[in-house]
Design a protein around this motif. Structure first.
Motif, PDB file in Angstrom:
ATOM      1  N   SER A 194       0.831  -1.213   0.000  1.00 53.51           N
ATOM      2  CA  SER A 194       0.000   0.000   0.000  1.00 53.51           C
ATOM      3  C   SER A 194       0.862   1.258   0.000  1.00 53.51           C
ATOM      4  O   SER A 194       2.025   1.239   0.404  1.00 53.51           O
ATOM      5  N   GLU A 195       0.267   2.382  -0.456  1.00 54.44           N
ATOM      6  CA  GLU A 195       0.966   3.671  -0.401  1.00 54.44           C
ATOM      7  C   GLU A 195       0.971   4.221   1.020  1.00 54.44           C
ATOM      8  O   GLU A 195       1.939   4.820   1.459  1.00 54.44           O
ATOM      9  N   ARG A 196      -0.161   4.010   1.705  1.00 57.78           N
ATOM     10  CA  ARG A 196      -0.277   4.501   3.098  1.00 57.78           C
ATOM     11  C   ARG A 196      -0.759   3.366   3.986  1.00 57.78           C
ATOM     12  O   ARG A 196      -0.437   2.223   3.759  1.00 57.78           O
ATOM     13  N   ASN A 197      -1.566   3.705   4.990  1.00 60.07           N
ATOM     14  CA  ASN A 197      -1.908   2.693   5.993  1.00 60.07           C
ATOM     15  C   ASN A 197      -3.276   2.037   5.772  1.00 60.07           C
ATOM     16  O   ASN A 197      -3.792   1.381   6.672  1.00 60.07           O
ATOM     17  N   GLU A 198      -3.881   2.222   4.575  1.00 58.86           N
ATOM     18  CA  GLU A 198      -5.184   1.602   4.327  1.00 58.86           C
ATOM     19  C   GLU A 198      -5.223   0.954   2.947  1.00 58.86           C
ATOM     20  O   GLU A 198      -4.688   1.495   1.985  1.00 58.86           O
ATOM     21  N   LEU A 199      -5.858  -0.198   2.874  1.00 58.58           N
ATOM     22  CA  LEU A 199      -6.128  -0.869   1.594  1.00 58.58           C
ATOM     23  C   LEU A 199      -7.572  -1.352   1.597  1.00 58.58           C
ATOM     24  O   LEU A 199      -8.108  -1.726   2.645  1.00 58.58           O
ATOM     25  N   LEU A 200      -8.182  -1.353   0.421  1.00 62.70           N
ATOM     26  CA  LEU A 200      -9.516  -1.909   0.271  1.00 62.70           C
ATOM     27  C   LEU A 200      -9.454  -2.993  -0.798  1.00 62.70           C
ATOM     28  O   LEU A 200      -8.908  -2.781  -1.880  1.00 62.70           O
ATOM     29  N   ILE A 201     -10.000  -4.173  -0.487  1.00 56.59           N
ATOM     30  CA  ILE A 201     -10.036  -5.276  -1.444  1.00 56.59           C
ATOM     31  C   ILE A 201     -11.503  -5.567  -1.739  1.00 56.59           C
ATOM     32  O   ILE A 201     -12.288  -5.834  -0.822  1.00 56.59           O
ATOM     33  N   GLN A 202     -11.863  -5.490  -3.020  1.00 54.26           N
ATOM     34  CA  GLN A 202     -13.242  -5.731  -3.428  1.00 54.26           C
ATOM     35  C   GLN A 202     -13.282  -6.983  -4.309  1.00 54.26           C
ATOM     36  O   GLN A 202     -12.520  -7.100  -5.267  1.00 54.26           O
ATOM     37  N   PHE A 203     -14.168  -7.916  -3.960  1.00 51.35           N
ATOM     38  CA  PHE A 203     -14.376  -9.097  -4.800  1.00 51.35           C
ATOM     39  C   PHE A 203     -15.821  -9.094  -5.262  1.00 51.35           C
ATOM     40  O   PHE A 203     -16.739  -8.881  -4.471  1.00 51.35           O
ATOM     41  N   LEU A 204     -16.013  -9.306  -6.565  1.00 49.75           N
ATOM     42  CA  LEU A 204     -17.367  -9.293  -7.106  1.00 49.75           C
ATOM     43  C   LEU A 204     -17.540 -10.471  -8.060  1.00 49.75           C
ATOM     44  O   LEU A 204     -16.681 -10.729  -8.907  1.00 49.75           O
ATOM     45  N   SER A 205     -18.632 -11.212  -7.893  1.00 47.64           N
ATOM     46  CA  SER A 205     -18.970 -12.268  -8.858  1.00 47.64           C
ATOM     47  C   SER A 205     -20.327 -11.956  -9.464  1.00 47.64           C
ATOM     48  O   SER A 205     -21.222 -11.462  -8.769  1.00 47.64           O
ATOM     49  N   ASP A 206     -20.463 -12.199 -10.778  1.00 50.70           N
ATOM     50  CA  ASP A 206     -21.750 -11.917 -11.431  1.00 50.70           C
ATOM     51  C   ASP A 206     -22.677 -13.127 -11.252  1.00 50.70           C
ATOM     52  O   ASP A 206     -22.421 -14.007 -10.433  1.00 50.70           O
ATOM     53  N   LEU A 207     -23.734 -13.162 -12.040  1.00 45.98           N
ATOM     54  CA  LEU A 207     -24.748 -14.193 -11.801  1.00 45.98           C
ATOM     55  C   LEU A 207     -24.557 -15.432 -12.673  1.00 45.98           C
ATOM     56  O   LEU A 207     -25.473 -16.235 -12.813  1.00 45.98           O
ATOM     57  N   SER A 208     -23.357 -15.594 -13.290  1.00 43.21           N
ATOM     58  CA  SER A 208     -23.159 -16.773 -14.137  1.00 43.21           C
ATOM     59  C   SER A 208     -22.022 -17.643 -13.603  1.00 43.21           C
ATOM     60  O   SER A 208     -22.058 -18.084 -12.467  1.00 43.21           O
ATOM     61  N   LEU A 209     -20.987 -17.887 -14.418  1.00 39.69           N
ATOM     62  CA  LEU A 209     -19.920 -18.820 -14.059  1.00 39.69           C
ATOM     63  C   LEU A 209     -19.207 -18.454 -12.764  1.00 39.69           C
ATOM     64  O   LEU A 209     -19.022 -17.272 -12.461  1.00 39.69           O
ATOM     65  N   THR A 210     -18.770 -19.471 -12.033  1.00 36.21           N
ATOM     66  CA  THR A 210     -17.959 -19.240 -10.827  1.00 36.21           C
ATOM     67  C   THR A 210     -16.681 -20.082 -10.939  1.00 36.21           C
ATOM     68  O   THR A 210     -16.476 -20.780 -11.917  1.00 36.21           O
ATOM     69  N   ALA A 211     -15.817 -19.992  -9.930  1.00 35.45           N
ATOM     70  CA  ALA A 211     -14.538 -20.727  -9.940  1.00 35.45           C
ATOM     71  C   ALA A 211     -14.128 -21.019  -8.496  1.00 35.45           C
ATOM     72  O   ALA A 211     -14.883 -20.747  -7.558  1.00 35.45           O
ATOM     73  N   ASP A 212     -12.888 -21.560  -8.329  1.00 39.97           N
ATOM     74  CA  ASP A 212     -12.433 -21.965  -6.993  1.00 39.97           C
ATOM     75  C   ASP A 212     -12.408 -20.810  -5.996  1.00 39.97           C
ATOM     76  O   ASP A 212     -12.696 -20.979  -4.823  1.00 39.97           O
ATOM     77  N   GLY A 213     -11.985 -19.607  -6.485  1.00 41.13           N
ATOM     78  CA  GLY A 213     -11.846 -18.469  -5.588  1.00 41.13           C
ATOM     79  C   GLY A 213     -10.404 -18.256  -5.173  1.00 41.13           C
ATOM     80  O   GLY A 213      -9.474 -18.634  -5.882  1.00 41.13           O
ATOM     81  N   PHE A 214     -10.203 -17.669  -3.994  1.00 41.73           N
ATOM     82  CA  PHE A 214      -8.827 -17.351  -3.591  1.00 41.73           C
ATOM     83  C   PHE A 214      -8.705 -17.270  -2.082  1.00 41.73           C
ATOM     84  O   PHE A 214      -9.704 -17.144  -1.358  1.00 41.73           O
TER      85      PHE A 214
END
Length: 403
Positions: free
Chosen positions: A229-249
């Motif tokens: 990070s550049e400073r002391n905060e990070l935001l992680i956004q995960f989004l899945s739509d309404l079709s195919l999916t996978a193992d993830g992380f």
């Protein structure tokens, strides 16, 4: 209350409540909706709903229906969802007809705000809120606030099965003021797409979803390179739509002290600041049209990097306005990408029309800055070169590089 017919169109029961512009809502559960829903929402409005559930619980918000004016950057009509009631972290911004998955606050308060401009289109939105125990959200929920010196985060259902469709997860990592955050993905498998349009992970500097502060947007089965990070905060956004999916992380983070001084080179492009109202000046356009540096040295200092075919060019004043059909995008930044069917394109402005020269029908690698309007700005010293297939290997390597 809300139903759908066989064609997927909204249909509503007779006990539909009357929705007004904003409000204060408390309790275990309830509904909010745009003013006049399911009728067309009014123009030029700003409505704010403040939701509070019992102390010690978190707010879960589920959109049942959404139909707002569509725009790839959600600049015109949109719904913002925030943690807390004032100065909270933005969990997400939504428009069009894509229905996000469950959104979860980190405390017992959530704020929803809808803004519309002069031109409206659509029936607005309806959502249901409910209270949940913070540690018993079940597999369908994810995200939250992470403040321990080290920890991990993962997609719902990991590692037993694929992540579900229609999920939005936001992790907000906060370190002490004098520390940075180091992020590393151990395993990674998210539905593959050249532009990561369907399922993706986006990482942002700071505490909100903000395209100007986005470090990267990731999908496919190759883990992103480690991020600091550049400073002391990070935001992680995960989004899945309404079709195919996978193992993830699964990803891991840890805090580390700042190292001073930094040795990052100043971006070459700072010689010519980019602003919305930039007009070519005689002095600027009389400079020698000569790019400096290499693909590698210009990659990090550019807001966007793409390979594309110039399909239209129009001269306006001393500038050239061009539309570029995208072959591949390596760094998107806040560049506005238009989509027509499977074709993706972007608009760029060559500030000094002859420098550098873009010709219609030819393929280029284009690097540049992005104006507030989402269009690429090409300055006389911007790095542009003819695109050849042999360049792809180097560009793909740079895409995985941590700037």
């Amino acid at each position: 209350m809300f139903e759908g017919d066989k064609a997927g169109n909204p249909r509503f029961c007779s006990n539909q409540p009357v929705f007004t512009c904003g409000g204060i809502l408390t309790g275990e559960s309830g509904f909010i909706g745009s003013e006049g829903f399911p009728g067309v929402y009014p123009p030029n409005s700003k409505c704010t709903w403040k939701i509070t559930v019992p102390e010690g619980k978190v707010v879960v918000l589920n959109f049942r229906f959404i139909d707002l004016e569509s725009d790839n950057l959600c600049r015109y009509d949109f719904v913002d969802v925030y943690n807390g009631h004032a100065n909270g972290q933005r969990i997400g911004r939504f428009c069009g007809t894509f229905r996000p998955g469950a959104l979860v606050s980190s405390g017992n308060k959530m704020m929803v705000q809808m803004i519309s401009d002069a031109n409206t289109a659509g029936n607005g939105f309806m959502a249901m809120f409910s209270a949940a125990e913070p540690n018993e959200r079940g597999d369908q929920y994810c995200g939250g606030r992470l403040e321990r010196p080290a920890g991990s985060f993962k997609t719902p259902n990991w590692p037993d099965r694929d992540y579900p469709a229609g999920v939005t997860c936001v992790w907000h990592i906060i370190a002490p003021k004098n520390q940075l955050i180091e992020l590393k993905f151990e395993k990674f498998d998210v539905e593959r797409d050249n532009y990561c349009r369907y399922d993706y992970v986006a990482v942002f500097n700071g505490g909100e979803v903000n395209d100007a502060k986005r470090i990267g947007k990731y999908c496919g089965d190759s883990p992103p390179a480690p991020i600091v990070s550049e400073r002391n905060e990070l935001l992680i956004q995960f989004l899945s739509d309404l079709s195919l999916t996978a193992d993830g992380f699964i990803g891991h983070y840890k805090f580390r002290p700042k190292k001073l001084p930094t040795t990052t080179a100043a971006p070459i492009t700072t010689t010519f600041p980019v602003t919305m109202g930039l007009k070519p000046t005689v002095a600027l356009c009389q400079q020698k049209c000569r790019r400096s540096g290499t693909l590698e040295s210009n990659y990090c200092s550019s807001n966007f990097v793409l390979a594309g075919t110039v399909i239209t060019t129009v001269t306006r004043g001393g500038s050239l306005h061009a539309t570029v059909s995208i072959i591949n995008i390596y760094k998107e930044g806040s560049l506005a990408i238009q989509q027509a069917g499977k074709n993706m394109s972007a608009k760029v402005i060559v500030v000094c029309k002859q420098c550098p020269l873009l010709r219609r029908g030819l393929n280029y690698i284009i690097m540049g800055q992005v104006g507030e309007d989402g269009r690429g700005k090409i300055m006389p010293n911007s790095f542009i070169m003819m695109f050849k297939t042999k360049n792809q290997k180097l560009l793909n390597a740079l895409k995985n590089k941590q700037c």
